[in-house]
Design a protein around this motif. Structure first.
Motif, PDB file in Angstrom:
ATOM      1  N   SER A  57       5.586   7.261  -1.824  1.00 22.73           N
ATOM      2  CA  SER A  57       4.828   6.670  -0.721  1.00 22.73           C
ATOM      3  C   SER A  57       4.680   5.157  -0.909  1.00 22.73           C
ATOM      4  O   SER A  57       4.564   4.420   0.076  1.00 22.73           O
ATOM      5  CB  SER A  57       3.476   7.365  -0.533  1.00 22.73           C
ATOM      6  OG  SER A  57       2.747   7.354  -1.726  1.00 22.73           O
ATOM      7  N   ARG A 107       0.861  -1.184   0.000  1.00 24.97           N
ATOM      8  CA  ARG A 107       0.000   0.000   0.000  1.00 24.97           C
ATOM      9  C   ARG A 107       0.899   1.236   0.000  1.00 24.97           C
ATOM     10  O   ARG A 107       2.115   1.138   0.136  1.00 24.97           O
ATOM     11  CB  ARG A 107      -0.840  -0.034   1.289  1.00 24.97           C
ATOM     12  CG  ARG A 107       0.102  -0.021   2.456  1.00 24.97           C
ATOM     13  CD  ARG A 107      -0.428  -0.295   3.818  1.00 24.97           C
ATOM     14  NE  ARG A 107       0.733  -0.263   4.699  1.00 24.97           N
ATOM     15  CZ  ARG A 107       1.242   0.839   5.211  1.00 24.97           C
ATOM     16  NH1 ARG A 107       0.665   2.000   4.990  1.00 24.97           N
ATOM     17  NH2 ARG A 107       2.328   0.804   5.957  1.00 24.97           N
ATOM     18  N   HIS A 108       0.277   2.391  -0.102  1.00 27.03           N
ATOM     19  CA  HIS A 108       1.017   3.645   0.038  1.00 27.03           C
ATOM     20  C   HIS A 108       1.251   3.911   1.524  1.00 27.03           C
ATOM     21  O   HIS A 108       0.346   3.695   2.330  1.00 27.03           O
ATOM     22  CB  HIS A 108       0.185   4.814  -0.501  1.00 27.03           C
ATOM     23  CG  HIS A 108      -0.075   4.729  -1.972  1.00 27.03           C
ATOM     24  ND1 HIS A 108       0.542   5.562  -2.869  1.00 27.03           N
ATOM     25  CD2 HIS A 108      -0.875   3.916  -2.690  1.00 27.03           C
ATOM     26  CE1 HIS A 108       0.133   5.268  -4.091  1.00 27.03           C
ATOM     27  NE2 HIS A 108      -0.735   4.263  -4.020  1.00 27.03           N
ATOM     28  N   ALA A 109       2.425   4.407   1.880  1.00 29.13           N
ATOM     29  CA  ALA A 109       2.615   4.879   3.253  1.00 29.13           C
ATOM     30  C   ALA A 109       1.771   6.143   3.432  1.00 29.13           C
ATOM     31  O   ALA A 109       1.559   6.890   2.473  1.00 29.13           O
ATOM     32  CB  ALA A 109       4.088   5.204   3.481  1.00 29.13           C
ATOM     33  N   THR A 110       1.273   6.370   4.637  1.00 27.78           N
ATOM     34  CA  THR A 110       0.462   7.568   4.883  1.00 27.78           C
ATOM     35  C   THR A 110       1.370   8.768   5.151  1.00 27.78           C
ATOM     36  O   THR A 110       2.560   8.617   5.455  1.00 27.78           O
ATOM     37  CB  THR A 110      -0.443   7.373   6.121  1.00 27.78           C
ATOM     38  OG1 THR A 110       0.406   7.239   7.284  1.00 27.78           O
ATOM     39  CG2 THR A 110      -1.318   6.138   5.983  1.00 27.78           C
ATOM     40  N   TYR A 111       0.776   9.934   5.066  1.00 22.79           N
ATOM     41  CA  TYR A 111       1.511  11.175   5.362  1.00 22.79           C
ATOM     42  C   TYR A 111       2.103  11.101   6.769  1.00 22.79           C
ATOM     43  O   TYR A 111       3.262  11.462   6.977  1.00 22.79           O
ATOM     44  CB  TYR A 111       0.552  12.370   5.246  1.00 22.79           C
ATOM     45  CG  TYR A 111       1.195  13.717   5.518  1.00 22.79           C
ATOM     46  CD1 TYR A 111       1.701  14.492   4.475  1.00 22.79           C
ATOM     47  CD2 TYR A 111       1.293  14.213   6.814  1.00 22.79           C
ATOM     48  CE1 TYR A 111       2.296  15.722   4.715  1.00 22.79           C
ATOM     49  CE2 TYR A 111       1.887  15.438   7.072  1.00 22.79           C
ATOM     50  CZ  TYR A 111       2.384  16.188   6.014  1.00 22.79           C
ATOM     51  OH  TYR A 111       2.976  17.402   6.273  1.00 22.79           O
ATOM     52  N   GLU A 112       1.326  10.624   7.722  1.00 22.35           N
ATOM     53  CA  GLU A 112       1.792  10.542   9.121  1.00 22.35           C
ATOM     54  C   GLU A 112       3.000   9.619   9.232  1.00 22.35           C
ATOM     55  O   GLU A 112       3.931   9.899   9.979  1.00 22.35           O
ATOM     56  CB  GLU A 112       0.667  10.034  10.042  1.00 22.35           C
ATOM     57  CG  GLU A 112      -0.443  11.038  10.319  1.00 22.35           C
ATOM     58  CD  GLU A 112      -1.269  11.393   9.079  1.00 22.35           C
ATOM     59  OE1 GLU A 112      -1.506  10.500   8.211  1.00 22.35           O
ATOM     60  OE2 GLU A 112      -1.670  12.568   8.956  1.00 22.35           O
ATOM     61  N   GLU A 113       2.981   8.534   8.493  1.00 20.66           N
ATOM     62  CA  GLU A 113       4.121   7.619   8.528  1.00 20.66           C
ATOM     63  C   GLU A 113       5.384   8.294   7.965  1.00 20.66           C
ATOM     64  O   GLU A 113       6.462   8.194   8.552  1.00 20.66           O
ATOM     65  CB  GLU A 113       3.805   6.343   7.730  1.00 20.66           C
ATOM     66  CG  GLU A 113       2.829   5.429   8.455  1.00 20.66           C
ATOM     67  CD  GLU A 113       2.368   4.257   7.604  1.00 20.66           C
ATOM     68  OE1 GLU A 113       2.171   3.165   8.173  1.00 20.66           O
ATOM     69  OE2 GLU A 113       2.180   4.428   6.374  1.00 20.66           O
ATOM     70  N   ASP A 115       3.206   9.494  -5.297  1.00 22.21           N
ATOM     71  CA  ASP A 115       2.730   8.099  -5.266  1.00 22.21           C
ATOM     72  C   ASP A 115       3.912   7.129  -5.255  1.00 22.21           C
ATOM     73  O   ASP A 115       3.948   6.171  -4.481  1.00 22.21           O
ATOM     74  CB  ASP A 115       1.877   7.792  -6.502  1.00 22.21           C
ATOM     75  CG  ASP A 115       0.462   8.330  -6.359  1.00 22.21           C
ATOM     76  OD1 ASP A 115       0.020   8.516  -5.205  1.00 22.21           O
ATOM     77  OD2 ASP A 115      -0.177   8.560  -7.398  1.00 22.21           O
ATOM     78  N   GLY A 171       5.960   2.491   1.665  1.00 23.08           N
ATOM     79  CA  GLY A 171       4.976   1.509   2.121  1.00 23.08           C
ATOM     80  C   GLY A 171       5.546   0.094   2.066  1.00 23.08           C
ATOM     81  O   GLY A 171       5.317  -0.730   2.958  1.00 23.08           O
TER      82      GLY A 171
END
Ligand code: ZL4
Ligand code: CA
Ligand code: ZN
Length: 393
Positions: free
Chosen positions: A116, A58-64, A113, A120
């Motif tokens: 991230s 998946r994509h890593a989130t902004y927070e990650e 994308d 991810g």
């Protein structure tokens, strides 16, 4: 027939997404994400997915991403468009914000994308290790070791390795980071400069002013300020052009062997940059797939949970050979993998010599002169030994 079986007693997970591989840095840029497609197709042609747990990442989130990178950098990364590329052709690297938009780190379509997804991949790998669902987790789409907290550098925008190590540190007391990319792992080293819970060891071509990034000298072992627990926890192995399998293997085993007994890591993060192979477009070494892979085999033999990251690698067919063979080491199938590339492998025409193990002469028209003397390599081992006397765990 290559009969692939699941390894007994341990689990290997493979983390990838074909979405990442579709991105382009630009026509003649050396970094080619489709080398990941080539790697995956070779891994698949050999039947290796049957022996692993395969995860679509998946994509890593902004927070990650924000657990290491600054918000102002991430906000710009998320919104910067290819149109923001500086147009001054006489000086393409001028005036770039956060080092974005120059020729090394261009702004391209889908950049955020791509970043991230790479992050991810590595974060998923780290979580599988933390959950004890994997013993070895593979993230060939990661390994982007130059990215800084607020700066892109050397084809790297998000430091997925730092993010993954931060995950590992939630559970594991000590993490050993090893970097066999031909370039110095400066971003990872800098991120953990002030902690004694991470030891970083980078092997690289070292010739400041001439070879990127110019850091990583033998005496750079972490800031030696009085109360810095991270002092002596950065190890650098600066090398010259043309190092051979025999020399590299010997150096790697003696240094990592010593580091293992003094630092006693509870997890290993191994960056497997394939630009240290002979015939790489940007590299300078004479390593064959066998020599590169011997590093992975040695780390596996330590019996410590491990993440394998990708990294550099600019001659795609060599990258795919090395990472496919290293995947076979992870699952313990390397002893009986046929050297002959399977007939049904897509892209088979890329593998000019149709074997996993090209000779030096097949890898490059003229092997480089070896500028590493035995005396210099002995001095390096002695220096590392001295450094480790300051390390107590
Ligand atoms: C290129 O052909 O040494 C980028 C970069 C783009 C396309 C056309 C533009 C032509 C080689 C490299 C102008 C290119 C000028 N294109 C590049 C100091 C430099 C400033 C930029 O493996 N110019 C910078 C970075 C290194 C420098 C290596 C390794 C990453 C990793 C982990 C990063 N940067 C001089 C170079 C080309 C290009 C051709 C290039 N850039 C080769 N080495 C660098 O460690 C993933
Ligand atoms: Ca390195
Ligand atoms: Zn590199």
């Amino acid at each position: 027939e290559f009969n692939i079986v699941r390894p007994k007693g341990y689990t290997v997970s493979y983390h990838a997404t074909s979405e990442m591989e579709k991105h382009h840095f630009g026509q003649t840029h050396p970094m080619k994400p489709w080398r990941l497609t080539l790697t995956k197709s070779l891994v698949t042609a050999y039947g290796m997915p049957f022996a692993m747990d395969n995860y679509n990442t998946r994509h890593a989130t902004y927070e990650e991403l924000n657990s290491f990178h600054s918000s102002d950098y991430l906000d710009y990364l998320a919104t910067a468009a290819p149109e923001d590329q500086p147009r001054d052709l006489d000086n393409p690297d001028k005036d770039v914000k956060f080092n974005l938009g120059g020729s090394d780190c261009p702004l391209f379509h889908g950049l955020y994308d791509y970043c991230s997804m790479s992050a991810g991949t590595s974060l998923d790998a780290a979580r599988k290790i933390c959950n004890k669902q994997s013993d070895i987790a593979i993230a060939w789409g990661g390994g982007l070791h130059h990215a800084k907290k607020s700066e892109a550098s050397g084809f790297c925008y998000i430091n997925d390795i730092v993010l993954a190590i931060l995950q590992l540190l939630r559970l594991y007391p000590r993490v050993l980071y090893i970097d066999i990319d031909v370039h110095h792992g400066d971003g990872v080293e800098e991120a953990f400069f002030s902690t004694d819970r991470v030891m970083t060891v980078s092997f690289h071509k070292y010739q400041p002013e001439v070879f990127f990034p110019g850091t990583g000298g033998l005496n750079d072992n972490g800031p030696k300020s009085e109360h810095n627990p991270g002092a002596h926890h950065a190890i650098n192995v600066p090398l010259n052009d043309g190092i051979t399998d025999e020399q590299y293997e010997h150096l790697f085993k003696s240094i990592i062997g010593q580091v293992n007994t003094t630092f006693r890591p509870s997890a290993i993060a191994l960056q497997c940059g394939a630009d240290s192979l002979a015939g790489d477009r940007l590299g300078r070494f004479n390593l064959k797939v066998e020599g590169h892979a011997a590093c992975v085999r040695f780390c596996k033999s330590l019996g410590i949970p491990m993440i394998l990251f990708g990294g550099g690698g600019y001659t795609p067919r060599n990258v795919a050979r090395a990472w496919a063979y290293e995947t076979s080491i992870a699952i313990g199938a390397d002893q009986n993998i046929p050297a002959e590339i399977p007939q049904h492998a897509p892209w088979r025409q890329h593998f000019v010599h149709e074997t996993l193990f090209p000779t030096l002469e097949q890898s490059m028209s003229e092997p480089r002169n070896n500028k590493n003397t035995e005396k210099r390599l002995r001095d390096i081992v002695a220096h590392v030994h001295e450094q480790l006397r300051f390390v107590q765990h």
